[in-house]
Scaffold this motif. Structure first.
Motif, PDB file in Angstrom:
ATOM      1  N   LYS A 358       0.744  -1.499  -0.287  1.00 51.61           N
ATOM      2  CA  LYS A 358       0.248   0.621  -0.240  1.00 51.61           C
ATOM      3  C   LYS A 358       0.699   1.533   0.142  1.00 51.61           C
ATOM      4  N   ARG A 359       2.289   1.478   0.428  1.00 51.48           N
ATOM      5  CA  ARG A 359       2.860   2.000   0.583  1.00 51.48           C
ATOM      6  C   ARG A 359       4.158   1.947   0.006  1.00 51.48           C
ATOM      7  N   GLU A 360       4.968   2.591  -0.878  1.00 53.98           N
ATOM      8  CA  GLU A 360       6.655   2.632  -0.590  1.00 53.98           C
ATOM      9  C   GLU A 360       7.458   2.292   0.506  1.00 53.98           C
ATOM     10  N   LEU A 361       8.230   1.601   0.280  1.00 53.96           N
ATOM     11  CA  LEU A 361       9.290   1.414   1.152  1.00 53.96           C
ATOM     12  C   LEU A 361       9.977   3.175   2.158  1.00 53.96           C
ATOM     13  N   PHE A 362      10.049   4.164   1.148  1.00 57.64           N
ATOM     14  CA  PHE A 362      10.801   5.282   1.480  1.00 57.64           C
ATOM     15  C   PHE A 362       9.644   6.002   1.706  1.00 57.64           C
ATOM     16  N   GLU A 363       8.162   6.112   2.000  1.00 58.29           N
ATOM     17  CA  GLU A 363       7.796   6.783   2.751  1.00 58.29           C
ATOM     18  C   GLU A 363       7.883   7.234   3.808  1.00 58.29           C
ATOM     19  N   ASP A 364       7.457   7.678   4.470  1.00 56.11           N
ATOM     20  CA  ASP A 364       7.148   8.858   5.579  1.00 56.11           C
ATOM     21  C   ASP A 364       5.817   8.368   5.629  1.00 56.11           C
ATOM     22  N   ILE A 365       5.752   7.644   6.979  1.00 58.65           N
ATOM     23  CA  ILE A 365       3.864   7.637   7.837  1.00 58.65           C
ATOM     24  C   ILE A 365       3.993   7.882   9.305  1.00 58.65           C
ATOM     25  N   PRO A 366       2.686   8.347   9.385  1.00 56.26           N
ATOM     26  CA  PRO A 366       2.917   7.988  11.218  1.00 56.26           C
ATOM     27  C   PRO A 366       2.647   7.079  11.358  1.00 56.26           C
ATOM     28  N   THR A 367       3.166   6.832  12.851  1.00 61.24           N
ATOM     29  CA  THR A 367       2.891   5.380  13.215  1.00 61.24           C
ATOM     30  C   THR A 367       2.371   5.302  14.206  1.00 61.24           C
ATOM     31  N   ARG A 368       2.221   3.540  15.022  1.00 60.12           N
ATOM     32  CA  ARG A 368       1.626   4.032  16.855  1.00 60.12           C
ATOM     33  C   ARG A 368       1.925   2.513  16.609  1.00 60.12           C
ATOM     34  N   LEU A 369       2.158   1.846  18.291  1.00 63.09           N
ATOM     35  CA  LEU A 369       2.259   0.156  18.539  1.00 63.09           C
ATOM     36  C   LEU A 369       1.525  -0.237  18.540  1.00 63.09           C
ATOM     37  N   THR A 370       0.701  -1.243  18.049  1.00 68.81           N
ATOM     38  CA  THR A 370      -0.334  -1.475  17.804  1.00 68.81           C
ATOM     39  C   THR A 370       0.141  -3.266  18.228  1.00 68.81           C
ATOM     40  N   PRO A 371      -0.396  -3.801  19.343  1.00 69.03           N
ATOM     41  CA  PRO A 371      -1.045  -5.086  19.835  1.00 69.03           C
ATOM     42  C   PRO A 371      -0.991  -6.543  18.441  1.00 69.03           C
ATOM     43  N   LEU A 372       0.576  -7.602  18.163  1.00 65.11           N
ATOM     44  CA  LEU A 372       0.188  -8.329  17.154  1.00 65.11           C
ATOM     45  C   LEU A 372      -1.689  -9.199  17.014  1.00 65.11           C
ATOM     46  N   SER A 373      -2.234  -8.664  18.246  1.00 72.09           N
ATOM     47  CA  SER A 373      -2.809  -9.425  18.380  1.00 72.09           C
ATOM     48  C   SER A 373      -4.089  -8.791  18.372  1.00 72.09           C
ATOM     49  N   GLN A 374      -4.078  -7.604  17.734  1.00 69.56           N
ATOM     50  CA  GLN A 374      -5.065  -6.678  16.734  1.00 69.56           C
ATOM     51  C   GLN A 374      -4.467  -5.731  15.301  1.00 69.56           C
ATOM     52  N   ALA A 375      -3.418  -6.505  14.893  1.00 67.99           N
ATOM     53  CA  ALA A 375      -2.704  -5.501  13.479  1.00 67.99           C
ATOM     54  C   ALA A 375      -3.078  -5.839  12.351  1.00 67.99           C
ATOM     55  N   ALA A 376      -4.325  -6.992  12.452  1.00 68.53           N
ATOM     56  CA  ALA A 376      -4.131  -7.954  11.155  1.00 68.53           C
ATOM     57  C   ALA A 376      -5.213  -6.446  10.543  1.00 68.53           C
ATOM     58  N   GLY A 377      -5.534  -6.084   9.398  1.00 66.22           N
ATOM     59  CA  GLY A 377      -5.939  -5.530   8.388  1.00 66.22           C
ATOM     60  C   GLY A 377      -4.933  -4.249   8.440  1.00 66.22           C
ATOM     61  N   LYS A 378      -4.139  -4.056   9.450  1.00 68.49           N
ATOM     62  CA  LYS A 378      -3.425  -2.079   9.245  1.00 68.49           C
ATOM     63  C   LYS A 378      -2.443  -2.692   8.582  1.00 68.49           C
ATOM     64  N   ILE A 379      -1.806  -1.032   8.336  1.00 70.65           N
ATOM     65  CA  ILE A 379      -0.654  -1.196   7.645  1.00 70.65           C
ATOM     66  C   ILE A 379       0.496  -1.231   8.750  1.00 70.65           C
ATOM     67  N   SER A 380       1.468  -1.861   8.078  1.00 68.25           N
ATOM     68  CA  SER A 380       2.926  -2.111   8.588  1.00 68.25           C
ATOM     69  C   SER A 380       3.993  -1.141   8.687  1.00 68.25           C
ATOM     70  N   ALA A 381       4.331  -0.377   9.097  1.00 68.59           N
ATOM     71  CA  ALA A 381       5.070   0.479   9.823  1.00 68.59           C
ATOM     72  C   ALA A 381       6.395   0.411   9.443  1.00 68.59           C
ATOM     73  N   GLU A 382       6.696  -0.698   9.558  1.00 69.09           N
ATOM     74  CA  GLU A 382       8.180  -1.418  10.031  1.00 69.09           C
ATOM     75  C   GLU A 382       8.578  -2.826   9.020  1.00 69.09           C
ATOM     76  N   THR A 383       9.528  -3.184   8.116  1.00 73.54           N
ATOM     77  CA  THR A 383      10.188  -4.371   7.830  1.00 73.54           C
ATOM     78  C   THR A 383      10.462  -5.482   8.886  1.00 73.54           C
ATOM     79  N   VAL A 384       9.642  -6.420   9.179  1.00 71.62           N
ATOM     80  CA  VAL A 384       9.976  -7.378  10.126  1.00 71.62           C
ATOM     81  C   VAL A 384      10.534  -8.732   9.371  1.00 71.62           C
ATOM     82  N   TRP A 385      11.367  -9.345  10.055  1.00 71.10           N
ATOM     83  CA  TRP A 385      12.286 -10.690   9.674  1.00 71.10           C
ATOM     84  C   TRP A 385      12.904 -11.378  10.536  1.00 71.10           C
ATOM     85  N   VAL A 386      13.180 -12.624  10.342  1.00 71.78           N
ATOM     86  CA  VAL A 386      13.602 -13.020  11.548  1.00 71.78           C
ATOM     87  C   VAL A 386      15.103 -13.804  10.793  1.00 71.78           C
TER      88      VAL A 386
END
Length: 430
Positions: A358-386
């Motif tokens: 939904k957004r380009e990697l370099f776009e600046d977007i306003p963020t907030r911390l969201t519990p993983l249990s409530q994250a479905a449907g939202k747009i990620s503001a960080e890249t996550v890897w293992v």
């Protein structure tokens, strides 16, 4: 059975014991300069180019990461659009964000065992016809050894006026012998990254960037940007010595590894071990020993019972890496541990959830911390890897699906002790 490729085998590669403080020098007369190579370092690069069959080769002491960033920088300009295989390494993703490149993603097939398969030339061709891009980036081979049709992908990219970059960080050993083939250098790619420390006997943090003559000037500039101006002569000396070994003993070493691996694969088949052999892939690098089993349990048992350290494990499998640093005795020791590796049901498992950008990697977007249990449907503001393998499960700007949220929670449980960690949160767009 993990990186680095020399396997700390100082009997086979005695120079590893000899590389010490006496070789920790700097750019003095006679020792050349990495970013203006005209002497001994230029000779190393020329010898590497000859071995791999490249037009031009550059040496990186910032690993494959530095080489990947340089390749991306040399092949694009700020604001260009790039087609990228979605199983890219996090370093490539960081480069896309840093260089402010617009991205289109092409997903590899997911194999029945849950790992990423090959990227097809037709998928690349279709994506480029739909959205023209300046460059294409694919990972081949993957961490688990899956190889794509680089020649076909190069043809598809060039038909549409795009350059092809191959992240071959895990395939430096390919095409150095007739026994292990499928690398990107001879298949028409414009730039190929090889992490030589991963599968060959050079020190950790060494890599090569092979490119065409037409890219050489831009790559030279890019390497001076992304690779340190104080390169370690210890690392470069290990590459020099490695090339000497490959030039003089390469055929013998790769032939022996091929023979020992054939015997190991035969033993695994006889023991009914769940060893992946390339099913469903365009081609496969058999030095990657991937077992479809309860990987976390298998990794622990291999270490505790047989004193064998695996490279990587997750709930769907365990990866063990072989190289010319291994001999028959080491592989036979692993063969004795085969009864521990029991096939597991991988139905529904995937190492890479599919989602929507939904957004380009370099776009600046306003963020907030969201519990993983409530994250479905939202747009990620960080890249996550293992890590490993550091292929992002979720990219900044992607929609967090139910499947993705569940996978993030599961991988988190695999990697973090729940007794000492807070509840899982993720940055999302406000």
């Amino acid at each position: 059975m993990h990186m680095p490729g020399h396997k700390r085998n100082v009997q086979k590669f005695p120079y590893l014991n000899e590389i010490c403080g006496a070789l920790d020098v700097t750019e003095v007369a006679g020792l050349d300069e990495l970013h203006n190579a005209r002497g001994v370092i230029a000779d190393v690069c020329d010898r590497a180019a000859a071995l791999w069959g490249a037009n031009r080769t550059f040496l990186s002491v910032n690993g494959s990461t530095g080489a990947l960033l340089a390749a991306l920088y040399a092949c694009t300009s700020c604001g260009d659009r790039v087609l990228v295989a979605r199983n890219a390494h996090k370093s490539l993703v960081n480069g896309l964000e840093l260089l402010r490149l617009k991205t289109e993603w092409v997903y590899p097939d997911v194999l029945p065992c849950g790992i990423c398969g090959s990227i097809s030339p037709q998928a690349v061709r279709n994506a480029l016809k739909k959205t023209p891009c300046k460059a294409v980036v694919v990972t081949s081979p993957t961490y688990e050894g899956v190889i794509s049709d680089v020649k076909g992908i190069a043809e598809a990219a060039h038909e549409q006026g795009a350059l092809l970059i191959v992240d071959g960080a895990h395939g430096a050993h390919l095409d150095l012998s007739p026994y292990f083939v499928g690398g990107g250098v001879k298949q028409g790619a414009d730039a190929v990254v090889c992490g030589i420390h991963k599968t060959l006997p050079a020190l950790t943090q060494t890599a090569l960037l092979h490119c065409t003559d037409s890219l050489a000037v831009k790559v030279s500039r890019a390497m001076s940007v992304f690779v340190t101006s104080s390169p370690s002569y210890l690392l470069m000396a290990s590459v020099d010595c490695m090339l000497d070994v490959l030039e003089k003993q390469g055929e013998q070493l790769f032939s022996a590894l091929d023979k020992n691996l054939d015997e190991f694969y035969a033993q695994a088949k006889k023991a009914n071990a769940p060893l992946y052999c390339g099913e469903g892939a365009y081609a496969f690098d058999k030095t990657k020993l991937y077992f479809v089993c309860d990987g976390k349990s298998a990794k622990q048992k291999l270490r505790e019972i047989h004193n064998i350290e695996a490279e990587y494990a997750w709930q769907g499998g365990v990866l063990l890496m072989s190289s010319i640093g291994d001999d028959e005795e080491r592989l036979q020791k692993l063969a004795k541990a085969l009864p521990l590796l029991e096939k597991t049901d991988t139905t529904g498992l995937t190492a890479l959830p599919r989602t929507e950008k939904k957004r380009e990697l370099f776009e600046d977007i306003p963020t907030r911390l969201t519990p993983l249990s409530q994250a479905a449907g939202k747009i990620s503001a960080e890249t996550v890897w293992v890590f490993p393998p550091a292929v992002p499960l979720l990219l900044k700007g992607e929609v967090i699906t139910e499947q993705c949220a569940a996978l993030l929670a599961e991988r988190r449980r695999e990697t973090i002790s729940q007794n000492n960690s807070p509840k899982g949160f993720i940055l999302t767009e406000c």
